[in-house]
Design a protein around this motif. Sequence first.
Motif, short mmCIF file in Angstrom:
data_model
loop_
_atom_site.label_atom_id
_atom_site.label_comp_id
_atom_site.label_asym_id
_atom_site.label_seq_id
_atom_site.Cartn_x
_atom_site.Cartn_y
_atom_site.Cartn_z
N GLN A 1 58.10 -40.42 -35.01
CA GLN A 1 59.36 -39.95 -34.44
C GLN A 1 59.48 -40.46 -33.01
O GLN A 1 58.50 -40.87 -32.41
CB GLN A 1 59.42 -38.43 -34.47
CG GLN A 1 58.28 -37.76 -33.73
CD GLN A 1 58.17 -36.29 -34.07
OE1 GLN A 1 58.67 -35.86 -35.09
NE2 GLN A 1 57.55 -35.52 -33.21
N ASP A 2 60.70 -40.44 -32.48
CA ASP A 2 60.94 -40.89 -31.11
C ASP A 2 60.29 -39.94 -30.11
O ASP A 2 60.18 -38.74 -30.34
CB ASP A 2 62.44 -40.95 -30.83
CG ASP A 2 63.16 -42.01 -31.65
OD1 ASP A 2 62.47 -42.85 -32.25
OD2 ASP A 2 64.39 -41.98 -31.69
N LYS A 3 59.86 -40.52 -28.97
CA LYS A 3 59.29 -39.73 -27.87
C LYS A 3 60.00 -40.14 -26.58
O LYS A 3 60.20 -41.32 -26.32
CB LYS A 3 57.78 -40.00 -27.71
CG LYS A 3 56.92 -39.39 -28.76
CD LYS A 3 56.89 -37.91 -28.56
CE LYS A 3 56.09 -37.20 -29.59
NZ LYS A 3 56.09 -35.77 -29.40
N SER A 4 60.36 -39.15 -25.77
CA SER A 4 61.01 -39.45 -24.49
C SER A 4 59.94 -39.59 -23.41
O SER A 4 58.77 -39.27 -23.61
CB SER A 4 62.01 -38.35 -24.14
OG SER A 4 61.36 -37.11 -24.08
N VAL A 5 60.35 -40.06 -22.24
CA VAL A 5 59.44 -40.28 -21.12
C VAL A 5 58.76 -38.97 -20.74
O VAL A 5 59.42 -37.93 -20.62
CB VAL A 5 60.20 -40.86 -19.90
CG1 VAL A 5 59.27 -41.03 -18.71
CG2 VAL A 5 60.84 -42.18 -20.27
N GLY A 6 57.44 -38.98 -20.57
CA GLY A 6 56.70 -37.81 -20.16
C GLY A 6 56.34 -36.84 -21.26
O GLY A 6 55.63 -35.87 -21.04
N GLU A 7 56.80 -37.09 -22.46
CA GLU A 7 56.52 -36.20 -23.58
C GLU A 7 55.13 -36.48 -24.14
O GLU A 7 54.71 -37.64 -24.25
CB GLU A 7 57.57 -36.41 -24.68
CG GLU A 7 57.67 -35.30 -25.66
CD GLU A 7 58.84 -35.49 -26.63
OE1 GLU A 7 58.88 -34.75 -27.61
OE2 GLU A 7 59.69 -36.37 -26.41
N ALA B 1 60.25 -44.38 -22.88
CA ALA B 1 60.78 -43.83 -24.13
C ALA B 1 60.24 -44.68 -25.29
O ALA B 1 60.32 -45.90 -25.25
CB ALA B 1 62.30 -43.86 -24.12
N LEU B 2 59.68 -44.02 -26.28
CA LEU B 2 59.08 -44.71 -27.42
C LEU B 2 59.88 -44.40 -28.68
O LEU B 2 60.25 -43.26 -28.93
CB LEU B 2 57.64 -44.25 -27.60
CG LEU B 2 56.71 -44.46 -26.40
CD1 LEU B 2 55.36 -43.83 -26.67
CD2 LEU B 2 56.58 -45.92 -26.07
#
Length: 116
Positions: free
Chosen positions: A54-60, A97-98
């Motif tokens: 799943q997508d990951k946001s910056v710092g997550e 962001a990944l």
Amino acid sequence: MLLYGAAGACIVGIPLTAVLIFQICSNAALRQQANHYRQWEQQGLYVRVWMLKQDKSVGEKVTRADLEEKKKWIPESDYPELLTDIGKITGKKAKTALKKGTVIQSGLLYSKKKTE
């Protein structure tokens, strides 16, 4: 009588010869493809990697539930950047962001586990 035998041999022999030639050509192409795969495997390009589900946001933080292990062709130049040990991935935060399907590499995560 001989004429009928020759005609029968041609009716059966010509298609069988064509099929045999086709099979020989296909076999040669498959051998060549198998040799290419063996060369790639010797270079270590087909490896098990960790990818995001799943997508990951910056710092997550990245958790075990966010990852899945898959086999994938990787360029030899990218191999040193790969993180193949899940212990070095989980608990770290994303630098950028990944997106889903991203192969986890060392430059994508902070080098130390961040605590809040």
